[in-house]
Design a protein around this motif. Structure first.
Motif, mmCIF file in Angstrom:
data_model
loop_
_atom_site.group_PDB
_atom_site.id
_atom_site.type_symbol
_atom_site.label_atom_id
_atom_site.label_comp_id
_atom_site.label_asym_id
_atom_site.label_seq_id
_atom_site.Cartn_x
_atom_site.Cartn_y
_atom_site.Cartn_z
ATOM 1 N N UNK A 135 0.761 -1.085 -0.048
ATOM 2 C CA UNK A 135 0.026 -0.179 -0.149
ATOM 3 C C UNK A 135 0.837 1.422 0.047
ATOM 4 N N UNK A 136 0.108 2.347 -0.424
ATOM 5 C CA UNK A 136 1.014 3.718 0.070
ATOM 6 C C UNK A 136 1.055 3.948 1.182
ATOM 7 N N UNK A 137 0.279 3.556 2.136
ATOM 8 C CA UNK A 137 0.420 3.781 3.402
ATOM 9 C C UNK A 137 0.583 2.417 3.723
ATOM 10 N N UNK A 165 -18.121 9.249 12.720
ATOM 11 C CA UNK A 165 -17.115 9.785 13.801
ATOM 12 C C UNK A 165 -16.043 10.810 13.083
ATOM 13 N N UNK A 166 -15.267 10.739 14.195
ATOM 14 C CA UNK A 166 -13.976 11.741 13.710
ATOM 15 C C UNK A 166 -12.819 11.140 14.533
ATOM 16 N N UNK A 167 -11.653 11.422 14.229
ATOM 17 C CA UNK A 167 -10.318 10.660 14.810
ATOM 18 C C UNK A 167 -9.121 11.254 14.307
ATOM 19 N N UNK A 168 -8.149 10.528 14.868
ATOM 20 C CA UNK A 168 -6.662 11.115 14.611
ATOM 21 C C UNK A 168 -5.889 9.785 14.306
ATOM 22 N N UNK A 169 -5.008 10.002 13.272
ATOM 23 C CA UNK A 169 -4.365 8.913 12.854
ATOM 24 C C UNK A 169 -2.661 9.083 12.645
ATOM 25 N N UNK A 170 -1.936 7.766 12.809
ATOM 26 C CA UNK A 170 -0.630 7.911 12.524
ATOM 27 C C UNK A 170 -0.223 6.935 11.497
ATOM 28 N N UNK A 171 0.329 7.404 10.325
ATOM 29 C CA UNK A 171 0.500 6.548 9.397
ATOM 30 C C UNK A 171 2.113 6.646 8.906
ATOM 31 N N UNK A 172 2.471 5.536 8.598
ATOM 32 C CA UNK A 172 3.743 5.133 7.797
ATOM 33 C C UNK A 172 3.591 5.053 6.329
ATOM 34 N N UNK A 173 4.320 5.835 5.434
ATOM 35 C CA UNK A 173 4.111 5.645 3.948
ATOM 36 C C UNK A 173 5.194 4.625 3.570
ATOM 37 N N UNK A 174 5.011 4.244 2.153
ATOM 38 C CA UNK A 174 5.894 3.177 1.642
ATOM 39 C C UNK A 174 7.160 3.741 1.623
ATOM 40 N N UNK A 175 7.521 5.322 1.456
ATOM 41 C CA UNK A 175 8.865 5.682 1.483
ATOM 42 C C UNK A 175 9.421 5.990 2.796
#
Length: 262
Positions: A135-137, A165-175
């Motif tokens: 994935x891209x993320x 709903x609403x939220x907050x996320x922490x993501x790691x990209x493929x790069x």
């Protein structure tokens, strides 16, 4: 690339900042403790299913996959705990070639609901983690909160759930880039008990942020063959729309499997 926002609870920030393997371990410990606490209650009720799915697809390439999934619900008074998880390993090869690639994915969430007295309305809190090698993320951890409503029709044989709903996320990209951002989420679920042995289940969940729109859709037909086991046929779509392109990255897959009914 790193995007940060200053408003972020300390406990959530600690969880998001840890390695994904540590997150899984922490989540496992938390779920075990939660399950033990729930089991200690005098009146408790678990329902749902857990099973295996296999799929095979051939066109310009050959795709084989094996997936394990679970959808469990615990109800106690005005409280409800839902656990959804899917682990998927896919192997893709070119016909008449020994070359191939393996793609590993998982998607899991826990949802704690609180129903307001004698009403079908509720509020919820839900952490979610997902991973996709291709994935891209590649890894995403999110904490979401919101509300929803249950609808019952045909003497409770047809149930529909709507959530936002609403939220907050922490993501790691493929790069290897890191992203922290707000998100909004929408969920629709339908369960139709056609007969005592046959049921149709529909599930659509979409999470949308400034950088990604991620949607999962499943349509499932189940038929009980014994009191505890059911055969199922499933159509599943997973789509992700990065913010800078209009063409989705994803797939539609059909699969067969068997579930253990709780």
């Amino acid at each position: 690339m790193t995007t940060k926002h200053s408003i972020f609870p300390a406990c959530t920030k600690f969880y998001m900042a840890t390695n994904w393997k540590v997150q899984i371990e922490l989540a496992s410990v938390f779920l075990c403790v939660s399950a033990q606490c729930i089991a200690a209650e005098a009146e408790h009720h678990w329902s749902g299913d857990a099973g295996l799915d296999v799929s095979y697809y051939q066109s310009d390439y050959v795709s084989r996959s094996l997936a394990a999934s679970s959808d469990l619900i615990h109800k106690f008074n005005q409280h409800e705990t839902g656990i959804e998880a899917t682990v998927d390993n896919q192997y893709v090869t070119i016909p008449n070639s020994t070359a191939g690639i393996s793609r590993f994915k998982y998607d899991a969430n826990v949802k704690w609901k609180y129903y307001y007295a004698e009403t079908p309305y509720y509020s919820y809190l839900s952490p979610r983690i997902r991973h996709n090698d291709a994935g891209l993320f590649t890894a995403v951890q999110a904490l979401r909160t919101g509300g929803g409503r249950n609808f019952l029709f045909d003497e409770s044989r047809f149930e529909m759930i709507l959530e936002a709903g609403v939220g907050y996320r922490y993501a790691t990209m493929s790069d290897s880039g890191k992203v922290q951002e707000e998100l909004v989420t929408f969920t629709t679920k339908c369960l139709w008990d056609i007969s005592p042995s046959t049921a149709i289940k529909f599930n659509l969940t979409q999470e949308q942020s400034a950088l990604e729109k991620y949607r999962t859709t499943t349509l499932e037909l189940k038929n009980k063959v014994t009191e505890d086991f059911a055969l199922k046929f499933q159509l599943a779509e997973k789509r992700t729309y990065p913010y800078d392109i209009s063409v989705p990255n994803g797939e539609v897959r059909s699969s067969f499997g068997i579930d253990y009914e709780i």
